[in-house]
Enzyme design. Sequence first.
Site, PDB file in Angstrom:
ATOM      1  N   LEU A  15      -5.532   8.793   4.031  1.00 27.20           N
ATOM      2  CA  LEU A  15      -4.637   9.879   4.446  1.00 27.20           C
ATOM      3  C   LEU A  15      -4.669  11.040   3.451  1.00 27.20           C
ATOM      4  O   LEU A  15      -4.107  12.101   3.695  1.00 27.20           O
ATOM      5  CB  LEU A  15      -3.196   9.348   4.541  1.00 27.20           C
ATOM      6  CG  LEU A  15      -2.973   8.188   5.510  1.00 27.20           C
ATOM      7  CD1 LEU A  15      -1.517   7.723   5.444  1.00 27.20           C
ATOM      8  CD2 LEU A  15      -3.314   8.598   6.934  1.00 27.20           C
ATOM      9  N   LYS A  67     -11.841   1.609  -8.554  1.00 31.60           N
ATOM     10  CA  LYS A  67     -10.848   2.042  -9.556  1.00 31.60           C
ATOM     11  C   LYS A  67     -11.105   1.477 -10.960  1.00 31.60           C
ATOM     12  O   LYS A  67     -10.763   2.113 -11.953  1.00 31.60           O
ATOM     13  CB  LYS A  67      -9.436   1.638  -9.110  1.00 31.60           C
ATOM     14  CG  LYS A  67      -8.851   2.544  -8.049  1.00 31.60           C
ATOM     15  CD  LYS A  67      -7.403   2.176  -7.772  1.00 31.60           C
ATOM     16  CE  LYS A  67      -6.779   3.114  -6.781  1.00 31.60           C
ATOM     17  NZ  LYS A  67      -5.362   2.841  -6.540  1.00 31.60           N
ATOM     18  N   ASN A  88      -7.510   6.411 -11.007  1.00 31.05           N
ATOM     19  CA  ASN A  88      -7.506   6.875  -9.608  1.00 31.05           C
ATOM     20  C   ASN A  88      -7.741   8.381  -9.486  1.00 31.05           C
ATOM     21  O   ASN A  88      -7.853   8.895  -8.382  1.00 31.05           O
ATOM     22  CB  ASN A  88      -6.212   6.478  -8.887  1.00 31.05           C
ATOM     23  CG  ASN A  88      -5.045   7.380  -9.243  1.00 31.05           C
ATOM     24  OD1 ASN A  88      -4.989   7.935 -10.348  1.00 31.05           O
ATOM     25  ND2 ASN A  88      -4.095   7.528  -8.345  1.00 31.05           N
ATOM     26  N   ASP A 103      -0.886   6.421 -10.234  1.00 32.62           N
ATOM     27  CA  ASP A 103      -0.184   5.492  -9.339  1.00 32.62           C
ATOM     28  C   ASP A 103       1.186   5.061  -9.892  1.00 32.62           C
ATOM     29  O   ASP A 103       2.174   5.027  -9.163  1.00 32.62           O
ATOM     30  CB  ASP A 103      -1.030   4.234  -9.086  1.00 32.62           C
ATOM     31  CG  ASP A 103      -2.133   4.469  -8.069  1.00 32.62           C
ATOM     32  OD1 ASP A 103      -2.000   5.386  -7.240  1.00 32.62           O
ATOM     33  OD2 ASP A 103      -3.129   3.725  -8.111  1.00 32.62           O
ATOM     34  N   GLY A 128       2.470  -9.845  -6.398  1.00 33.39           N
ATOM     35  CA  GLY A 128       1.101  -9.325  -6.450  1.00 33.39           C
ATOM     36  C   GLY A 128       0.692  -9.029  -7.881  1.00 33.39           C
ATOM     37  O   GLY A 128       1.554  -8.753  -8.737  1.00 33.39           O
ATOM     38  N   GLY A 131      -4.520  -4.210  -8.711  1.00 34.14           N
ATOM     39  CA  GLY A 131      -4.503  -2.903  -9.373  1.00 34.14           C
ATOM     40  C   GLY A 131      -3.175  -2.175  -9.228  1.00 34.14           C
ATOM     41  O   GLY A 131      -2.663  -1.603 -10.203  1.00 34.14           O
ATOM     42  N   ALA A 132      -2.598  -2.193  -8.045  1.00 37.18           N
ATOM     43  CA  ALA A 132      -1.343  -1.466  -7.821  1.00 37.18           C
ATOM     44  C   ALA A 132      -0.213  -2.108  -8.632  1.00 37.18           C
ATOM     45  O   ALA A 132       0.611  -1.419  -9.241  1.00 37.18           O
ATOM     46  CB  ALA A 132      -1.006  -1.470  -6.331  1.00 37.18           C
ATOM     47  N   TYR A 215       2.189   1.318   3.294  1.00 38.29           N
ATOM     48  CA  TYR A 215       2.723   2.420   4.110  1.00 38.29           C
ATOM     49  C   TYR A 215       2.152   2.416   5.524  1.00 38.29           C
ATOM     50  O   TYR A 215       2.420   3.301   6.304  1.00 38.29           O
ATOM     51  CB  TYR A 215       2.456   3.772   3.431  1.00 38.29           C
ATOM     52  CG  TYR A 215       1.037   3.953   2.992  1.00 38.29           C
ATOM     53  CD1 TYR A 215       0.065   4.354   3.889  1.00 38.29           C
ATOM     54  CD2 TYR A 215       0.673   3.673   1.679  1.00 38.29           C
ATOM     55  CE1 TYR A 215      -1.241   4.478   3.494  1.00 38.29           C
ATOM     56  CE2 TYR A 215      -0.641   3.812   1.269  1.00 38.29           C
ATOM     57  CZ  TYR A 215      -1.590   4.207   2.177  1.00 38.29           C
ATOM     58  OH  TYR A 215      -2.896   4.336   1.785  1.00 38.29           O
ATOM     59  N   GLY A 236       6.530   2.556   1.157  1.00 31.58           N
ATOM     60  CA  GLY A 236       5.383   2.892   0.300  1.00 31.58           C
ATOM     61  C   GLY A 236       4.850   4.313   0.412  1.00 31.58           C
ATOM     62  O   GLY A 236       4.069   4.749  -0.432  1.00 31.58           O
TER      63      GLY A 236
HETATM   64  P1  NDP Z   1      -5.746  -5.615  -4.864  1.00 30.25           P
HETATM   65  O1  NDP Z   1      -6.827  -6.042  -3.929  1.00 30.25           O
HETATM   66  O2  NDP Z   1      -6.085  -5.226  -6.261  1.00 30.25           O
HETATM   67  O3  NDP Z   1      -4.621  -6.791  -4.936  1.00 30.25           O
HETATM   68  C1  NDP Z   1      -4.196  -7.434  -3.766  1.00 30.25           C
HETATM   69  C2  NDP Z   1      -3.011  -8.340  -4.083  1.00 30.25           C
HETATM   70  O4  NDP Z   1      -2.531  -8.913  -2.857  1.00 30.25           O
HETATM   71  C3  NDP Z   1      -3.357  -9.515  -5.005  1.00 30.25           C
HETATM   72  O5  NDP Z   1      -2.247  -9.797  -5.812  1.00 30.25           O
HETATM   73  C4  NDP Z   1      -3.615 -10.649  -3.995  1.00 30.25           C
HETATM   74  O6  NDP Z   1      -3.389 -11.933  -4.513  1.00 30.25           O
HETATM   75  C5  NDP Z   1      -2.540 -10.352  -2.971  1.00 30.25           C
HETATM   76  N1  NDP Z   1      -2.840 -10.923  -1.650  1.00 30.25           N
HETATM   77  C6  NDP Z   1      -3.780 -10.515  -0.774  1.00 30.25           C
HETATM   78  N2  NDP Z   1      -3.750 -11.284   0.345  1.00 30.25           N
HETATM   79  C7  NDP Z   1      -2.753 -12.195   0.137  1.00 30.25           C
HETATM   80  C8  NDP Z   1      -2.232 -13.263   0.926  1.00 30.25           C
HETATM   81  N3  NDP Z   1      -2.704 -13.542   2.156  1.00 30.25           N
HETATM   82  N4  NDP Z   1      -1.214 -14.004   0.412  1.00 30.25           N
HETATM   83  C9  NDP Z   1      -0.710 -13.724  -0.816  1.00 30.25           C
HETATM   84  N5  NDP Z   1      -1.162 -12.729  -1.609  1.00 30.25           N
HETATM   85  C10 NDP Z   1      -2.187 -11.968  -1.135  1.00 30.25           C
HETATM   86  O7  NDP Z   1      -5.015  -4.409  -4.096  1.00 30.25           O
HETATM   87  P2  NDP Z   1      -4.097  -3.255  -4.732  1.00 30.25           P
HETATM   88  O8  NDP Z   1      -3.312  -3.811  -5.852  1.00 30.25           O
HETATM   89  O9  NDP Z   1      -4.899  -2.039  -4.932  1.00 30.25           O
HETATM   90  O10 NDP Z   1      -3.119  -2.943  -3.494  1.00 30.25           O
HETATM   91  C11 NDP Z   1      -2.092  -3.837  -3.104  1.00 30.25           C
HETATM   92  C12 NDP Z   1      -1.321  -3.238  -1.929  1.00 30.25           C
HETATM   93  O11 NDP Z   1      -0.648  -2.043  -2.347  1.00 30.25           O
HETATM   94  C13 NDP Z   1      -2.247  -2.833  -0.776  1.00 30.25           C
HETATM   95  O12 NDP Z   1      -1.720  -3.348   0.390  1.00 30.25           O
HETATM   96  C14 NDP Z   1      -2.233  -1.327  -0.753  1.00 30.25           C
HETATM   97  O13 NDP Z   1      -2.213  -0.854   0.597  1.00 30.25           O
HETATM   98  C15 NDP Z   1      -0.916  -0.978  -1.440  1.00 30.25           C
HETATM   99  N6  NDP Z   1      -1.035   0.266  -2.214  1.00 30.25           N
HETATM  100  C16 NDP Z   1      -0.203   1.306  -1.918  1.00 30.25           C
HETATM  101  C17 NDP Z   1      -0.260   2.474  -2.629  1.00 30.25           C
HETATM  102  C18 NDP Z   1       0.657   3.592  -2.271  1.00 30.25           C
HETATM  103  O14 NDP Z   1       0.393   4.716  -2.692  1.00 30.25           O
HETATM  104  N7  NDP Z   1       1.730   3.343  -1.561  1.00 30.25           N
HETATM  105  C19 NDP Z   1      -1.200   2.645  -3.745  1.00 30.25           C
HETATM  106  C20 NDP Z   1      -2.031   1.485  -3.994  1.00 30.25           C
HETATM  107  C21 NDP Z   1      -1.947   0.344  -3.245  1.00 30.25           C
HETATM  108  P3  NDP Z   1      -4.608 -12.784  -5.190  1.00 30.25           P
HETATM  109  O15 NDP Z   1      -4.733 -12.284  -6.599  1.00 30.25           O
HETATM  110  O16 NDP Z   1      -4.165 -14.197  -5.100  1.00 30.25           O
HETATM  111  O17 NDP Z   1      -5.830 -12.494  -4.356  1.00 30.25           O
END
Ligand code: NDP
Length: 273
Positions: A15, A67, A88, A103, A128, A131-132, A215, A236
Amino acid sequence: MTLIAIIGDPIAHSLSPAMQNAVFRKMNLPYLYLPIRVTPGELPSFIKRIKNDRSGITGFNVTIPHKEKVMKCLDWISPEARAIGAVNTVIFKKGRLMGYNTDGRGYLRSLQEKTHFTPRRKRILILGAGGAARAILYALKNAGAKKIYVSNRTLRRATKLTRDSIPLKAKELEKIFPSIDLLINATSIGLKGTRFKNLPLSLLSKRVIVSDLIYRPLMTPLLRDAKRRGFKIHPGLGMLLYQGAESFRLWTGKKPDLAVMRKALLDALERNQ
Ligand code: NDP
């Protein structure tokens, strides 16, 4: 015309182009923001082209999956981005590539504007450890939070971030839910309407704020459940807006028109849904 890019893979659904181009246009700035799909294998050659000054790109945003990897390619990294372990936003100036992370700041600003929550002396739980999560953990710690727990499906990743790490299991979460002031979802659960199975929301105190980084959709199942229970919620979209505003300021040296950015985001979301 000055070119700014966003690189990632995939990138088509970002977006950010709609948000940044709307504000460049509204403020009469000669910038164009372009999404560019860069696969992991293409990252080094993309960076080389910028450094050879052949692309005309003077700055870019970086999203999944670059990232962390992009850090190796930069000439300077801000202390904040270094501490978070991810970049980022990049500026290309005088032949040097400089990396930032907006972020964490974006999240904090959005949280404060929307809910007036101040992290000082508060107890927080982040779900979680990607990265976020790392970016907001850094921002909340710096803002003086008293305790920040991190709960993750893969416990090892949470343990790397803090001693206060917890498995993402109801039994474990039950112990700390009653004491927290802010619950943050930084996992991918909620994307496309998926939901947590075992969150003990009934144990949260009345004062809690429930925050979701996702979001798309704007109102995740977690936020809906929280709202139904009468908790204050924080969606978000604000983080996306304010991290973009901070990147805009880094590239242009100007304060963006936030209302234009917000409207462009909402319109783009509506079109994309
Ligand atoms: P990452 O891929 O770095 O991390 C993903 C996280 O989600 C990990 O902790 C992972 O756990 C967990 N996860 C994924 N699937 C599952 C599941 N089925 N059950 C439990 N835990 C799960 O992604 P990011 O940190 O970059 O992003 C995380 C979220 O934040 C995303 O959904 C993204 O859309 C959102 N975001 C929003 C932003 C904004 O501006 N609003 C900015 C950045 C991100 P595990 O370590 O066990 O795999």
